[in-house]
Design an enzyme around this catalytic site. Sequence first.
Site, short mmCIF file in Angstrom:
data_model
loop_
_atom_site.label_atom_id
_atom_site.label_comp_id
_atom_site.label_asym_id
_atom_site.label_seq_id
_atom_site.Cartn_x
_atom_site.Cartn_y
_atom_site.Cartn_z
N PHE A 7 1.11 -33.38 7.02
CA PHE A 7 0.82 -33.75 8.45
C PHE A 7 1.07 -34.91 9.97
O PHE A 7 1.54 -35.11 10.84
CB PHE A 7 -0.56 -33.63 9.42
N GLU A 19 -12.75 -28.84 16.89
CA GLU A 19 -11.14 -28.15 17.56
C GLU A 19 -10.64 -27.29 16.59
O GLU A 19 -11.53 -27.30 15.11
CB GLU A 19 -10.44 -29.18 17.36
N HIS A 22 -13.91 -36.49 17.78
CA HIS A 22 -13.79 -35.14 18.12
C HIS A 22 -12.89 -34.40 16.40
O HIS A 22 -11.76 -34.94 16.01
CB HIS A 22 -12.70 -35.20 19.15
N SER A 52 -17.82 -33.15 19.67
CA SER A 52 -16.69 -31.65 19.79
C SER A 52 -15.98 -31.32 18.11
O SER A 52 -15.67 -32.13 17.42
CB SER A 52 -15.79 -31.77 21.08
N GLY A 66 2.88 -30.29 24.53
CA GLY A 66 3.67 -29.27 23.62
C GLY A 66 4.45 -29.57 22.20
O GLY A 66 4.85 -30.90 22.78
N ASP A 67 5.09 -29.51 21.18
CA ASP A 67 5.82 -29.90 20.69
C ASP A 67 7.54 -29.30 20.70
O ASP A 67 6.97 -28.29 21.37
CB ASP A 67 5.67 -29.83 19.33
C1 LIG Z 1 -5.65 -34.11 20.94
C2 LIG Z 1 -4.66 -33.23 20.76
C3 LIG Z 1 -4.27 -31.95 21.18
C4 LIG Z 1 -3.45 -31.12 20.72
N1 LIG Z 1 -2.87 -30.51 20.37
C5 LIG Z 1 -1.75 -29.56 20.39
C6 LIG Z 1 -1.53 -28.23 20.78
O1 LIG Z 1 -2.68 -27.38 21.13
N2 LIG Z 1 -0.86 -27.06 20.90
C7 LIG Z 1 0.41 -28.11 20.79
O2 LIG Z 1 1.16 -27.32 20.30
N3 LIG Z 1 0.89 -29.47 20.21
C8 LIG Z 1 -1.18 -30.15 20.10
N4 LIG Z 1 -0.39 -31.47 19.81
C9 LIG Z 1 0.23 -32.32 20.04
C10 LIG Z 1 1.34 -32.81 21.14
O3 LIG Z 1 1.86 -32.13 21.63
C11 LIG Z 1 2.24 -33.75 20.89
O4 LIG Z 1 1.96 -34.76 19.99
C12 LIG Z 1 3.37 -33.45 21.65
O5 LIG Z 1 4.24 -34.12 21.16
C13 LIG Z 1 3.04 -34.28 22.33
O6 LIG Z 1 2.13 -34.21 23.32
P1 LIG Z 1 1.55 -35.04 24.68
O7 LIG Z 1 0.55 -34.30 25.81
O8 LIG Z 1 0.95 -36.28 24.56
O9 LIG Z 1 3.22 -34.77 25.54
P2 LIG Z 1 3.32 -37.06 26.61
O10 LIG Z 1 1.85 -37.14 27.57
O11 LIG Z 1 4.14 -35.84 27.63
O12 LIG Z 1 4.09 -37.60 24.96
C14 LIG Z 1 5.27 -37.31 24.62
C15 LIG Z 1 6.41 -38.19 24.60
O13 LIG Z 1 6.83 -38.32 26.12
C16 LIG Z 1 6.77 -39.91 26.40
N5 LIG Z 1 6.35 -39.24 27.47
C17 LIG Z 1 5.16 -39.08 28.34
N6 LIG Z 1 5.53 -39.23 29.78
C18 LIG Z 1 6.40 -39.25 29.98
C19 LIG Z 1 7.18 -39.57 31.15
N7 LIG Z 1 6.85 -39.44 32.36
N8 LIG Z 1 8.56 -40.07 30.98
C20 LIG Z 1 9.17 -40.60 29.71
N9 LIG Z 1 8.72 -40.47 28.64
C21 LIG Z 1 7.64 -40.23 28.87
C22 LIG Z 1 5.44 -40.16 25.89
O14 LIG Z 1 5.74 -41.90 25.88
C23 LIG Z 1 5.33 -39.68 24.37
O15 LIG Z 1 6.62 -40.40 23.54
C24 LIG Z 1 -2.07 -31.86 19.90
C25 LIG Z 1 -2.33 -33.57 20.21
C26 LIG Z 1 -3.75 -33.75 20.32
C27 LIG Z 1 -3.49 -35.63 20.16
#
Ligand SMILES: Cc1cc2nc3c(=O)[nH]c(=O)nc-3n(C[C@H](O)[C@H](O)[C@H](O)COP(=O)(O)OP(=O)(O)OC[C@H]3O[C@@H](n4cnc5c(N)ncnc54)[C@H](O)[C@@H]3O)c2cc1C
Length: 292
Positions: A221, A23, A271, A21, A113-114
């Site tokens: 990055f 992106e 991907h 896939s 998200g960040d």
């Molecule tokens: C394939 C891919 C696509 C992406 N696309 C985008 C995008 O379109 N837009 C964008 O803004 N960013 C994007 N990102 C970046 C992503 O948003 C960041 O990496 C963000 O910092 C973490 O997102 P996550 O969904 O992994 O968060 P989470 O899974 O919530 O994790 C974030 C942090 O919190 C910790 N954590 C998770 N759950 C818990 C919990 N319940 N309690 C305590 N700690 C916890 C984790 O260990 C980690 O350190 C992408 C990243 C990847 C790998």
Amino acid sequence: MSDDATRLRPGEVPTTRRAYSLEFFPPRTPEGVEKLRAARRQLAQLGPAFCSVTFGAGGSTREGTLETVLEIRAEGVPAAPHISCIGSTRANLADVLAQYRTHGIRHLVALRGDMPSGTFDAGEFRHANELVAFIREVSGDWFHIDVAAYPEMHPQAGSPQADLANFKRKVDAGADSAITQYFFNADAYFRFVDDCDAMGVRIPIVPGIMPIASASKLGRFSDACGAEIPRWIRRRLEGYGDDVASIRAFGLDVVTDLCAKLIARGAPGLHFYTLNQASLTSTIWQRLGLRG
Ligand SMILES: Cc1cc2nc3c(=O)[nH]c(=O)nc-3n(C[C@H](O)[C@H](O)[C@H](O)COP(=O)(O)OP(=O)(O)OC[C@H]3O[C@@H](n4cnc5c(N)ncnc54)[C@H](O)[C@@H]3O)c2cc1C
């Protein structure tokens, strides 16, 4: 959630089920829109399983994401919007999900998200597992949900073990499959997959692949997302200075080798983070002889 997704062990996925896939990010200028269309025309010939479109990254809007997804779909390629929860309310996200359902979208990449720098309203969600649970709560099994995985650990995680446990929360909440942050060390990926397996997490975990176009961009990055550039790669890239052709040629060799290793050892797909550029991804794909 499909039965297949829960039954598959990452190392056991047969070749025919592998998914390759791409992106993209939503362009913000009319020139960017045209460039992306041209890149997509070239990449569509590879027959990708789907294309995903980021949200929020680089300030992109949800409208930009949806528009791009609909264009890709109109070109005959399955497309998945990314959706992030930081700064959102349940009501906002319920509206977005309803809009996606109206458009017949059935695949999402669900992320936290960040966090923007400075003070901001974090909204009603803290982590991506809460988003996945919310999507399941309001939409049942309508969407196939991909989540993010970090073979080299998310930069904000306290430890690799804590990060793995947090990854499991997303799967327990209903994620069907995962896409990893990019990495250059295949062992980190396979170790992560094995650790997931040991915890009973057996959804497909697809490696995210970053073609190398520029040493400085890759450095930026990687600093931001916590991906490690092995010393030997960094030194080679530094050695090429401004010689873009050599950087790209070296990058193609390194990333093609990495992909070949991942496939040979059973990764369930690849991907590609295209950064809206066709040529590197297309060359790697062709060198590997991938079939969409
Ligand atoms: C394939 C891919 C696509 C992406 N696309 C985008 C995008 O379109 N837009 C964008 O803004 N960013 C994007 N990102 C970046 C992503 O948003 C960041 O990496 C963000 O910092 C973490 O997102 P996550 O969904 O992994 O968060 P989470 O899974 O919530 O994790 C974030 C942090 O919190 C910790 N954590 C998770 N759950 C818990 C919990 N319940 N309690 C305590 N700690 C916890 C984790 O260990 C980690 O350190 C992408 C990243 C990847 C790998």
